[in-house]
Design a protein around this motif. Structure first.
Motif, mmCIF file in Angstrom:
data_model
loop_
_atom_site.group_PDB
_atom_site.id
_atom_site.type_symbol
_atom_site.label_atom_id
_atom_site.label_comp_id
_atom_site.label_asym_id
_atom_site.label_seq_id
_atom_site.Cartn_x
_atom_site.Cartn_y
_atom_site.Cartn_z
ATOM 1 N N THR A 52 0.831 -1.214 0.000
ATOM 2 C CA THR A 52 0.000 0.000 0.000
ATOM 3 C C THR A 52 0.860 1.256 0.000
ATOM 4 O OG1 THR A 52 -1.752 -1.179 1.204
ATOM 5 C CG2 THR A 52 -1.788 1.249 1.267
ATOM 6 N N ALA A 53 1.955 1.237 0.779
ATOM 7 C CA ALA A 53 2.844 2.404 0.835
ATOM 8 C C ALA A 53 3.510 2.655 -0.525
ATOM 9 C CB ALA A 53 3.898 2.209 1.916
ATOM 10 N N LEU A 54 3.887 1.571 -1.208
ATOM 11 C CA LEU A 54 4.507 1.718 -2.523
ATOM 12 C C LEU A 54 3.515 2.274 -3.549
ATOM 13 C CD1 LEU A 54 6.621 -1.573 -2.684
ATOM 14 C CD2 LEU A 54 7.492 0.755 -2.431
ATOM 15 N N ASP A 55 2.258 1.941 -3.373
ATOM 16 C CA ASP A 55 1.223 2.446 -4.283
ATOM 17 C C ASP A 55 0.659 3.792 -3.848
ATOM 18 O OD1 ASP A 55 1.402 0.270 -5.958
ATOM 19 O OD2 ASP A 55 -0.115 -0.890 -4.874
ATOM 20 N N GLY A 56 1.123 4.308 -2.707
ATOM 21 C CA GLY A 56 0.568 5.545 -2.173
ATOM 22 C C GLY A 56 1.025 6.779 -2.936
ATOM 23 N N ASP A 57 0.388 7.880 -2.629
ATOM 24 C CA ASP A 57 0.663 9.142 -3.320
ATOM 25 C C ASP A 57 2.070 9.661 -3.053
ATOM 26 O OD1 ASP A 57 -1.891 9.077 -4.336
ATOM 27 O OD2 ASP A 57 -2.741 10.316 -2.712
ATOM 28 N N ARG B 57 4.586 6.828 -5.126
ATOM 29 C CA ARG B 57 4.254 6.465 -6.509
ATOM 30 C C ARG B 57 4.921 7.368 -7.544
ATOM 31 N NH1 ARG B 57 3.965 2.633 -9.578
ATOM 32 N NH2 ARG B 57 2.892 1.556 -7.879
ATOM 33 N N PRO B 58 5.018 8.701 -7.331
ATOM 34 C CA PRO B 58 5.672 9.538 -8.347
ATOM 35 C C PRO B 58 7.149 9.206 -8.576
ATOM 36 C CG PRO B 58 4.338 10.884 -6.873
ATOM 37 C CD PRO B 58 4.409 9.527 -6.269
ATOM 38 N N LEU B 59 7.792 8.544 -7.595
ATOM 39 C CA LEU B 59 9.202 8.210 -7.712
ATOM 40 C C LEU B 59 9.441 6.867 -8.378
ATOM 41 C CD1 LEU B 59 10.357 9.198 -4.093
ATOM 42 C CD2 LEU B 59 10.352 10.636 -6.140
ATOM 43 N N ILE B 60 8.386 6.053 -8.497
ATOM 44 C CA ILE B 60 8.535 4.655 -8.892
ATOM 45 C C ILE B 60 8.040 4.451 -10.321
ATOM 46 C CG2 ILE B 60 7.782 2.297 -8.384
ATOM 47 C CD1 ILE B 60 7.506 3.173 -5.449
#
Length: 304
Positions: free
Chosen positions: A87-92, A95-98
Motif C-alpha cells: 500500500t505504501a509503494l502504491d501511495g501518493d 508512486r511519483p518516484l517509482i
C-alpha cells in the motif's frame, strides 16, 4: 619556393637529430597512449553507470524464518505487514518516484536460487525459508534513499537493499585507475614537452651558422622558426599516430576480442566508435603541445 625551402630545412633537421626525434616519438607515444586509455576508461565507466543505473532496483525483503533483524521479532512477515508495504509503494507519496514494482513470492525466490546455485547447493534451502520481496525500479536511481528510509525500520521488513550500492566500489576503483592513468600521462606529456624543447634548442645550436646567415640576408624570425617548429610537430605527430594505433588495437583485441567474451556480466562495452572519437583528440593534443613547446624553445633561443 619558400614552403619548399622550409620543408627541406625541417627534414634536414630531423635527419641530423634522428636519435632525439626517436626519443620524442616514443615519449609522445607512451604519454598519449595513457591519455587515450584514460579517456576510454572514463567513457566505459560512464556507459556502465548509465546502464546499471537504469536497471538497478531497491529490494524490500520481508522477514522469513531465517531472519535475525530486530524488525523480525515476530517471525515471518504477516500478510498484513506485506500489504502495508504494498500500500505504501502504491501511495501518493512514493508512486511519483517509482516506475515499476515487482513482487517476488517465496516460490519464485527459491526457483531463482536453484537457477543460480544449482540444485545441490540450493537443497540447503526450502521455499518456506525464502523471503518475499518487492523489487522497486525508480525513475531516478539517486532517490533510492527515500525508499530505504521509508521501509528501513518498518516491522516485518528484514532489510532494504539498494542494488546500485554494490556497484559503487567497482565504479570507484575504475575511477581511481583513471586518475592514475591521467597522472602518468601528465608526467609523460611534461617529459615530452621538455624533450621537444631540448631537441629544438640542440638543433638550433647545431645550425647556428645557418641561422646567422639567414639573419644577415634579412630572413624574418617567423621564417627561421618555422622549420624548427615543424620538426617538433612531425615527431609528435608520429608519436600521436602510434598512440592512436595502440588505442584502436586495444579496443579491437582487448575489449572486442577478449573482455566481451570473458566478462559476460558486463553487457555494455566501449567500441570502435569510441576509439574513433579518441584518435583525433590524441593527434590534436600531440600537434598542439609540440607546436607550442617548439615555438617557445626556438623563440627563446633566438633572443639569446
Amino acid at each position: 619556393m619558400r614552403i619548399g625551402l622550409i620543408l627541406t630545412e625541417a627534414l634536414g633537421g630531423l635527419r641530423r637529430n634522428i636519435s632525439m626525434v626517436v626519443s620524442v616519438v616514443l615519449v609522445t607515444f607512451v604519454s598519449l597512449t595513457f591519455v587515450g586509455a584514460a579517456i576510454l576508461m572514463q567513457s566505459q565507466i560512464g556507459t556502465m553507470r548509465a546502464f546499471w543505473s537504469e536497471r538497478a532496483q531497491v529490494v524490500v525483503s520481508m522477514c522469513s524464518t531465517l531472519s535475525e533483524s530486530p524488525n523480525c521479532v515476530d517471525g515471518v512477515a504477516s500478510e498484513e505487514q506485506t500489504d502495508a508495504v504494498r500500500t505504501a509503494l502504491d501511495g501518493d507519496a512514493l508512486r511519483p518516484l517509482i516506475s515499476d514494482v515487482r513482487f517476488e513470492t517465496r516460490e519464485e525466490a527459491y526457483a531463482n536460487i536453484v537457477e543460480q546455485l544449482g540444485e545441490d547447493k540450493a537443497s540447503l534451502f526450502t521455499a518456506d525459508t525464502m523471503p518475499e520481496s518487492f523489487y522497486v525500479t525508480l525513475k531516478d536511481p539517486s532517490q533510492s534513499q527515500v525508499i530505504v528510509e521509508a521501509f528501513g525500520g518498518q516491522t516485518g521488513v528484514e532489510q532494504v537493499t539498494d542494488q546500485l550500492q554494490y556497484l559503487e566500489p567497482l565504479f570507484s576503483a575504475l575511477t581511481v585507475a583513471t586518475y592514475i592513468a591521467v597522472g602518468i600521462a601528465a608526467l609523460m606529456l611534461i617529459a615530452a614537452i621538455l624533450l621537444i624543447g631540448t631537441t629544438i634548442r640542440l638543433s638550433a645550436y647545431a645550425r647556428r651558422k645557418e641561422i646567422g646567415i639567414m639573419r644577415l640576408v634579412g630572413a624574418s624570425n617567423r621564417f627561421i622558426q618555422t622549420p624548427f617548429v615543424l620538426e617538433g610537430v612531425f615527431a609528435a605527430f608520429l608519436g600521436s599516430v602510434l598512440a592512436s594505433a595502440a588505442v584502436v588495437a586495444g579496443v579491437h583485441f582487448g575489449v572486442d576480442g577478449y573482455l566481451r567474451g570473458r566478462v559476460p556480466f558486463i553487457t555494455t562495452w566501449i567500441g570502435m566508435q569510441d576509439a574513433a572519437i579518441v584518435v583525433p583528440v590524441l593527434i590534436a593534443i600531440g600537434i598542439v603541445l609540440a607546436a607550442l613547446s617548439a615555438g617557445f624553445a626556438i623563440r627563446r633561443w633566438l633572443r639569446t
